[in-house]
Scaffold this motif. Structure first.
Motif, PDB file in Angstrom:
ATOM      1  N   LEU A 190      28.678 -28.071  -8.015  1.00 28.40           N
ATOM      2  CA  LEU A 190      27.608 -28.900  -7.475  1.00 28.40           C
ATOM      3  C   LEU A 190      26.317 -28.105  -7.499  1.00 28.40           C
ATOM      4  O   LEU A 190      26.275 -26.950  -7.055  1.00 28.40           O
ATOM      5  CB  LEU A 190      27.921 -29.308  -6.032  1.00 28.40           C
ATOM      6  N   VAL A 191      25.255 -28.708  -8.030  1.00 24.98           N
ATOM      7  CA  VAL A 191      23.920 -28.095  -8.004  1.00 24.98           C
ATOM      8  C   VAL A 191      22.992 -29.076  -7.301  1.00 24.98           C
ATOM      9  O   VAL A 191      22.826 -30.211  -7.763  1.00 24.98           O
ATOM     10  CB  VAL A 191      23.413 -27.778  -9.422  1.00 24.98           C
ATOM     11  N   ALA A 192      22.431 -28.655  -6.183  1.00 26.13           N
ATOM     12  CA  ALA A 192      21.575 -29.516  -5.370  1.00 26.13           C
ATOM     13  C   ALA A 192      20.140 -29.023  -5.459  1.00 26.13           C
ATOM     14  O   ALA A 192      19.853 -27.865  -5.136  1.00 26.13           O
ATOM     15  CB  ALA A 192      22.044 -29.508  -3.925  1.00 26.13           C
ATOM     16  N   VAL A 193      19.248 -29.899  -5.907  1.00 21.42           N
ATOM     17  CA  VAL A 193      17.850 -29.528  -6.125  1.00 21.42           C
ATOM     18  C   VAL A 193      16.969 -30.398  -5.245  1.00 21.42           C
ATOM     19  O   VAL A 193      16.799 -31.601  -5.500  1.00 21.42           O
ATOM     20  CB  VAL A 193      17.443 -29.709  -7.613  1.00 21.42           C
ATOM     21  N   GLY A 194      16.423 -29.818  -4.208  1.00 17.48           N
ATOM     22  CA  GLY A 194      15.564 -30.551  -3.284  1.00 17.48           C
ATOM     23  C   GLY A 194      14.551 -29.611  -2.685  1.00 17.48           C
ATOM     24  O   GLY A 194      13.820 -28.923  -3.407  1.00 17.48           O
ATOM     25  N   THR A 195      14.504 -29.533  -1.360  1.00 12.33           N
ATOM     26  CA  THR A 195      13.606 -28.588  -0.693  1.00 12.33           C
ATOM     27  C   THR A 195      13.901 -27.171  -1.131  1.00 12.33           C
ATOM     28  O   THR A 195      13.006 -26.330  -1.224  1.00 12.33           O
ATOM     29  CB  THR A 195      13.764 -28.705   0.838  1.00 12.33           C
ATOM     30  N   GLY A 196      15.162 -26.900  -1.373  1.00 10.69           N
ATOM     31  CA  GLY A 196      15.598 -25.644  -1.960  1.00 10.69           C
ATOM     32  C   GLY A 196      16.546 -25.965  -3.101  1.00 10.69           C
ATOM     33  O   GLY A 196      16.706 -27.119  -3.488  1.00 10.69           O
ATOM     34  N   ILE A 197      17.185 -24.954  -3.644  1.00  5.27           N
ATOM     35  CA  ILE A 197      18.191 -25.158  -4.684  1.00  5.27           C
ATOM     36  C   ILE A 197      19.444 -24.404  -4.267  1.00  5.27           C
ATOM     37  O   ILE A 197      19.408 -23.187  -4.070  1.00  5.27           O
ATOM     38  CB  ILE A 197      17.713 -24.665  -6.061  1.00  5.27           C
ATOM     39  N   GLY A 198      20.527 -25.132  -4.108  1.00  5.98           N
ATOM     40  CA  GLY A 198      21.780 -24.517  -3.712  1.00  5.98           C
ATOM     41  C   GLY A 198      22.907 -25.018  -4.572  1.00  5.98           C
ATOM     42  O   GLY A 198      22.730 -25.907  -5.412  1.00  5.98           O
ATOM     43  N   GLY A 199      24.081 -24.475  -4.361  1.00  8.60           N
ATOM     44  CA  GLY A 199      25.215 -24.898  -5.156  1.00  8.60           C
ATOM     45  C   GLY A 199      26.525 -24.617  -4.466  1.00  8.60           C
ATOM     46  O   GLY A 199      26.586 -23.931  -3.449  1.00  8.60           O
ATOM     47  N   ALA A 200      27.576 -25.190  -5.022  1.00  8.12           N
ATOM     48  CA  ALA A 200      28.922 -24.957  -4.516  1.00  8.12           C
ATOM     49  C   ALA A 200      29.904 -25.121  -5.656  1.00  8.12           C
ATOM     50  O   ALA A 200      29.793 -26.060  -6.446  1.00  8.12           O
ATOM     51  CB  ALA A 200      29.255 -25.934  -3.391  1.00  8.12           C
ATOM     52  N   GLN A 201      30.846 -24.217  -5.729  1.00  4.87           N
ATOM     53  CA  GLN A 201      31.932 -24.322  -6.697  1.00  4.87           C
ATOM     54  C   GLN A 201      33.203 -24.686  -5.942  1.00  4.87           C
ATOM     55  O   GLN A 201      33.533 -24.065  -4.917  1.00  4.87           O
ATOM     56  CB  GLN A 201      32.127 -23.004  -7.439  1.00  4.87           C
ATOM     57  N   VAL A 202      33.906 -25.705  -6.412  1.00  2.00           N
ATOM     58  CA  VAL A 202      35.160 -26.132  -5.792  1.00  2.00           C
ATOM     59  C   VAL A 202      36.235 -26.096  -6.864  1.00  2.00           C
ATOM     60  O   VAL A 202      36.085 -26.688  -7.935  1.00  2.00           O
ATOM     61  CB  VAL A 202      35.042 -27.554  -5.199  1.00  2.00           C
TER      62      VAL A 202
END
Length: 360
Positions: A190-202
Motif C-alpha cells: 500500500l502506498v498512501a499519498v496525501g498530507t504525507g507519504i506512507g506505506g505498508a507491506q502485507v
C-alpha cells in the motif's frame, strides 16, 4: 501517510466500500465453516479525528462489516491524556458500556449465529507503535505528547478485554489486503499519498512492521527529483518533501504557479486539468518521482499487487500517467507487470484492519 512518525494518513480518493455481508451471509458462512462471527471493538485514532466502531468479523478474517460507529474530534492540543480519554469515551459509546466490562446488552449466541458481545479491541493509531507492548514510541507534532502512551493497556484496563495496537497506515494496509485490492493476493504494497507519504507491506495477511515498528516509510526514500528539497523529517531529498500534497503545492510555487492556483490541493488539481503550465508540471514531476520509488520498491519487495490511496491519487491524470512512467523506468522486467491500482477498501480500511489485528 506515515506508517509512522512523519506523515499523516489520508483517506483514499473515490473510495469504494468493501462488500458488507448481511446477517444471513454471516449465518451461511458460519454454517459452512462451523465458526461463529466475532464482534470486536475497533478504533482509528488520528491527529484530527477518532473513530470507534463495533465490527463483526469472521474468525478467518474473510468477511467483516461495521455494525455501529461514532466519530469525534481529536483533542490533540489538550495532550495525550485527553486524546486517550476521548478514544475511550467513543469506545464506550459504541459498546453501550460505561461500566468498563466490555459487555453489551444481549446474551450468548446460538450455534452459528453472531455473538454481539465484544471479545477484543483493535486500535489503529497515528505514530510508531511497539506492537508487543501496545505503546507509542514516536509521533509527529500533530499529537503532542503521544509518544510513551500505553494505548493497548488503557483499553484492556477500561474494558477488561485483550487489546492490540497497530500503526494507522499498517492497519490501513491490512484492511486493504484482506478486504480490498489485496483480497486475492498473497502480498500487497500500500502506498498512501496525501498530507504525507506512507506505506505498508502485507504478506499472507500479516503486516510487515519491522523490528521497531517503523517499516513502510515510503515517503522517506531518496529520489533524484527531490534533490535539495527539504523533507518533513529534517533531511533533504526524500520523496515526501516533493510529492506529498503540501510538497506538490510548494513545487508548483517554485515552478511559477500563481497564488490562486496554489490556494489548496483542489485548486491546483483544477489548474492542472485546465491547461499546460506550472500546476500540470508539478503533478507530472511528483507522479514520476512517486512511480520511480514504487518501481524501485518492487525490485526489493516483489509484491503481488500495489494499491494507491490518499488524496493525491486521482487528482490529476497527468500524475497518474507520470506515475506509470516512473514505475516502468525503475522496475526490472521480472516485476514490471505488477498491477498498480487504486485502493478499494474505502474510508473504513483502517478500522477493518484494526478489527482484523485484534483477532490475529
Amino acid at each position: 501517510m506515515p506508517p509512522a512518525e512523519h506523515a499523516e494518513r489520508t483517506e483514499p480518493t473515490e473510495p469504494t466500500e468493501p462488500t458488507e455481508p448481511t446477517a444471513t451471509d454471516h449465518g451461511s458462512e458460519a454454517a459452512a465453516t462451523g465458526s461463529t462471527p466475532l464482534t470486536v471493538l475497533a478504533l482509528d485514532i488520528g491527529g484530527t479525528k477518532i473513530t470507534a466502531a463495533r465490527v463483526r468479523i469472521a474468525p478467518n478474517r474473510s468477511r467483516a462489516e461495521v455494525l455501529e460507529e461514532t466519530t469525534v474530534p481529536t483533542p490533540a492540543r489538550e495532550g495525550a491524556r485527553a486524546v486517550l480519554e476521548a478514544a475511550l469515551h467513543a469506545a464506550s459509546h459504541v459498546t453501550g458500556d460505561t461500566s468498563g466490562s466490555g459487555s453489551r446488552t444481549g446474551g450468548a449466541s446460538r450455534a452459528g449465529e453472531a455473538d454481539d458481545r465484544v471479545c477484543a479491541v483493535g486500535i489503529s493509531t497515528a505514530g510508531v507503535v511497539d506492537i508487543a507492548r501496545g505503546e507509542i514510541t514516536h509521533a509527529t507534532s500533530s499529537l503532542p505528547g503521544w509518544p510513551g502512551t500505553r494505548v493497548a493497556a488503557a483499553f484492556t484496563e477500561r474494558f477488561a478485554l485483550p487489546a492490540r495496537a497497530l500503526n494507522d497506515v499498517h492497519a490501513h494496509g491490512l484492511g486493504e489486503a484482506l478486504f480490498g485490492t489485496g483480497r486475492d493476493a498473497s502480498s500487497l504494497l500500500l502506498v498512501a499519498v496525501g498530507t504525507g507519504i506512507g506505506g505498508a507491506q502485507v504478506v499472507d495477511g500479516t503486516p510487515v512492521v519491522g523490528v521497531r515498528g517503523a517499516a513502510g516509510h515510503v515517503g522517506h526514500v531518496t529520489v533524484p527529483e527531490a534533490a535539495s528539497v527539504p523533507c518533513t523529517c529534517g533531511r533533504v531529498g526524500h520523496l515526501e518533501g516533493l510529492a506529498s500534497g503540501p510538497g506538490i503545492l510548494d513545487l508548483a510555487r517554485r515552478l511559477g504557479a500563481g497564488a490562486a492556483q496554489c490556494a489548496d490541493g483542489p485548486a491546483l488539481a483544477a489548474a492542472a486539468r485546465a491547461a499546460d503550465g506550472p500546476a500540470r508540471d508539478a503533478y507530472r514531476l511528483a507522479g514520476l518521482a512517486t512511480g520511480r520509488v514504487i518501481g524501485s520498491l518492487l525490485n526489493v519487495l516483489d509484491a503481488e499487487t500495489v494499491a494507491l490511496a490518499g488524496g493525491v491519487v486521482g487528482a490529476s491524470e497527468v500524475w497518474d500517467d507520470a506515475l506509470r512512467q516512473g514505475v516502468a523506468r525503475e522496475a526490472m522486467d521480472v516485476v514490471a507487470a505488477t498491477p498498480v491500482v487504486r485502493a478499494r477498501a474505502g474510508s473504513r480500511a483502517a478500522l477493518l484492519g484494526a478489527a482484523a489485528w485484534a483477532i490475529s
